[in-house]
Write a protein that holds these residues in place. Structure first.
Motif, PDB file in Angstrom:
ATOM      1  N   VAL A  17       1.058  -1.072   0.121  1.00  9.69           N
ATOM      2  CA  VAL A  17      -0.088   0.053  -0.132  1.00  9.69           C
ATOM      3  C   VAL A  17       0.969   1.423  -0.058  1.00  9.69           C
ATOM      4  N   PRO A  18       0.641   2.160  -0.947  1.00  9.03           N
ATOM      5  CA  PRO A  18       1.611   3.375  -0.998  1.00  9.03           C
ATOM      6  C   PRO A  18       1.671   4.066   0.286  1.00  9.03           C
ATOM      7  N   SER A  19       2.697   4.505   0.703  1.00 14.17           N
ATOM      8  CA  SER A  19       2.999   4.916   2.009  1.00 14.17           C
ATOM      9  C   SER A  19       2.521   6.311   2.271  1.00 14.17           C
ATOM     10  N   LEU A  20       2.184   7.221   1.112  1.00 17.69           N
ATOM     11  CA  LEU A  20       1.768   8.347   1.528  1.00 17.69           C
ATOM     12  C   LEU A  20       0.153   8.101   1.877  1.00 17.69           C
ATOM     13  N   VAL A  21      -0.326   7.154   1.471  1.00 20.35           N
ATOM     14  CA  VAL A  21      -1.739   7.021   2.169  1.00 20.35           C
ATOM     15  C   VAL A  21      -1.970   6.548   3.421  1.00 20.35           C
ATOM     16  N   ILE A  22      -1.100   5.703   3.915  1.00 21.86           N
ATOM     17  CA  ILE A  22      -0.773   5.366   5.010  1.00 21.86           C
ATOM     18  C   ILE A  22      -0.524   6.390   6.082  1.00 21.86           C
ATOM     19  N   THR A  23       0.385   7.207   5.500  1.00 16.84           N
ATOM     20  CA  THR A  23       0.874   8.319   6.308  1.00 16.84           C
ATOM     21  C   THR A  23      -0.198   9.426   6.637  1.00 16.84           C
ATOM     22  N   MET A  24      -0.939   9.761   5.591  1.00 16.31           N
ATOM     23  CA  MET A  24      -2.144  10.496   5.863  1.00 16.31           C
ATOM     24  C   MET A  24      -3.112  10.006   6.704  1.00 16.31           C
ATOM     25  N   THR A  25      -3.608   8.835   6.665  1.00 16.13           N
ATOM     26  CA  THR A  25      -4.463   8.212   7.566  1.00 16.13           C
ATOM     27  C   THR A  25      -3.850   8.263   9.073  1.00 16.13           C
ATOM     28  N   CYS A  26      -2.564   7.924   9.263  1.00 18.41           N
ATOM     29  CA  CYS A  26      -2.015   8.146  10.548  1.00 18.41           C
ATOM     30  C   CYS A  26      -2.292   9.566  11.140  1.00 18.41           C
ATOM     31  N   VAL A  27      -1.553  10.642  10.325  1.00 14.94           N
ATOM     32  CA  VAL A  27      -1.505  11.724  10.634  1.00 14.94           C
ATOM     33  C   VAL A  27      -2.974  12.421  10.909  1.00 14.94           C
ATOM     34  N   SER A  28      -3.899  12.046  10.169  1.00  9.92           N
ATOM     35  CA  SER A  28      -5.120  12.469  10.571  1.00  9.92           C
ATOM     36  C   SER A  28      -5.969  11.971  11.762  1.00  9.92           C
ATOM     37  N   VAL A  29      -5.621  10.730  12.177  1.00  8.31           N
ATOM     38  CA  VAL A  29      -6.100  10.214  13.329  1.00  8.31           C
ATOM     39  C   VAL A  29      -5.509  10.957  14.739  1.00  8.31           C
ATOM     40  N   TRP A 225      -3.065   3.902  -9.494  1.00 10.29           N
ATOM     41  CA  TRP A 225      -2.297   2.673  -9.163  1.00 10.29           C
ATOM     42  C   TRP A 225      -2.683   1.336 -10.031  1.00 10.29           C
ATOM     43  N   GLN A 226      -4.018   1.647 -10.702  1.00 13.35           N
ATOM     44  CA  GLN A 226      -4.418   0.345 -11.728  1.00 13.35           C
ATOM     45  C   GLN A 226      -3.196   0.341 -12.610  1.00 13.35           C
ATOM     46  N   LYS A 227      -3.061   1.648 -13.152  1.00 10.26           N
ATOM     47  CA  LYS A 227      -2.190   1.878 -14.366  1.00 10.26           C
ATOM     48  C   LYS A 227      -0.657   1.192 -14.016  1.00 10.26           C
ATOM     49  N   ASP A 228      -0.369   1.550 -12.814  1.00 11.33           N
ATOM     50  CA  ASP A 228       1.014   1.084 -12.301  1.00 11.33           C
ATOM     51  C   ASP A 228       1.208  -0.211 -11.688  1.00 11.33           C
ATOM     52  N   LYS A 229      -0.086  -0.806 -11.662  1.00  7.38           N
ATOM     53  CA  LYS A 229      -0.046  -2.208 -10.945  1.00  7.38           C
ATOM     54  C   LYS A 229       0.400  -2.152  -9.574  1.00  7.38           C
ATOM     55  N   VAL A 230       0.037  -1.102  -8.854  1.00 11.55           N
ATOM     56  CA  VAL A 230       0.531  -1.069  -7.470  1.00 11.55           C
ATOM     57  C   VAL A 230      -0.172  -2.266  -6.628  1.00 11.55           C
ATOM     58  N   GLY A 231       0.832  -2.653  -5.752  1.00  9.13           N
ATOM     59  CA  GLY A 231       0.167  -3.705  -4.642  1.00  9.13           C
ATOM     60  C   GLY A 231      -0.038  -5.049  -5.488  1.00  9.13           C
ATOM     61  N   GLU A 232       0.410  -5.295  -6.522  1.00 10.19           N
ATOM     62  CA  GLU A 232       0.448  -6.817  -6.951  1.00 10.19           C
ATOM     63  C   GLU A 232       0.917  -8.053  -6.045  1.00 10.19           C
TER      64      GLU A 232
END
Length: 255
Positions: A17-29, A225-232
């Protein structure tokens, strides 16, 4: 065995899972927990706390993760955010009680020391709301029966799940923090049940507006993410788990 599997899944999640999305979730909490100490609006019929300023961001991140990786991953990241928030709250508290002769830091100490029941209420509310938001988002997606996520489907899933998730989050937090504990520990300060309900409804509507504004960005992220095949790696692991589960059921059926 169970804990070993949990740790394995978390390792895969953090790698895929891309780190930026995880980071934003944690920071917002973390920010929600701090901002919730301040009531910004209160009258006979409505009350709102400062957490409303940032709470939409965590739900936006969860909607993105749910749509791409599924509700279990989104909920696991929400739990990770809660653990990190607990660690941050401990660091804030420790910093606030360190004695100093460098000046008057009472305001700093008061803000960052926090309030234990605000943290408790925020944690319980966010766990419950995360499960509801992620599960409802996924359920709507399954009911739509789309082979590929469309813009319309993503918006519908996000809007409905965010509204109900935020409503439960706001209501649970308000009742625990300001109806149960605040009258005991804050010299009689409290919210009424009507204020809690109107806070939950108004907050959910405001946060839904934020979701509507930023959903196009969320959908764009998923398409990238779909185009870059993220999280395969993780998606392949999940597919393998499903195939193994199907095989086990077939074996049991044939016995």
């Amino acid at each position: 065995m169970f804990m070993k599997k949990i740790f394995k899944e978390y390792r895969l999640i953090l790698r895929n899972v891309p780190s930026l999305v995880i980071t934003m979730t944690c920071v917002s909490v973390i920010l929600m927990n701090l901002l919730a100490n301040k009531t910004i609006v209160q009258n006979d019929y409505i009350a709102l706390d400062g957490g409303i300023i940032i709470s939409w961001l965590s739900f936006l991140c969860m909607d993105i993760i749910t749509a791409y990786f599924g509700p279990k991953v989104a909920t696991k990241i929400a739990i990770l955010a809660i653990v990190i928030n607990a660690f941050a709250a401990f660091i804030f508290y420790f910093a606030s009680i360190i004695p100093t002769n460098a000046g008057d830091f009472s305001s700093f100490d008061y803000i960052f020391k926090g309030t234990w029941f605000i943290w408790l209420a925020s944690t319980i509310a966010f766990i419950l709301a995360s499960i509801i938001n992620n599960s409802l988002n996924h359920l709507i997606g399954r009911l739509l029966k789309e082979k590929e996520l469309s813009r319309k489907a993503y918006y519908l899933r996000s809007y409905i799940s965010t509204f109900f998730g935020q409503f439960i989050d706001n209501l649970t937090f308000a009742i625990i923090a300001f109806v149960i504990f605040a009258p005991i520990y804050w010299d009689g300060f409290n919210w009424t049940i009507i204020q809690c309900l109107t806070c939950a409804l108004t907050g959910a509507m405001i946060e839904l507006v934020f979701e509507m504004v930023f959903s196009p960005i969320g959908y764009m992220i998923i398409k990238e993410w779909q185009k870059d095949k993220v999280g395969e790696g993780y998606l392949a692991y999940i597919q393998g788990e499903r195939n193994e589960s199907i095989d086990n059921r077939d074996i049991q059926r044939n016995r």
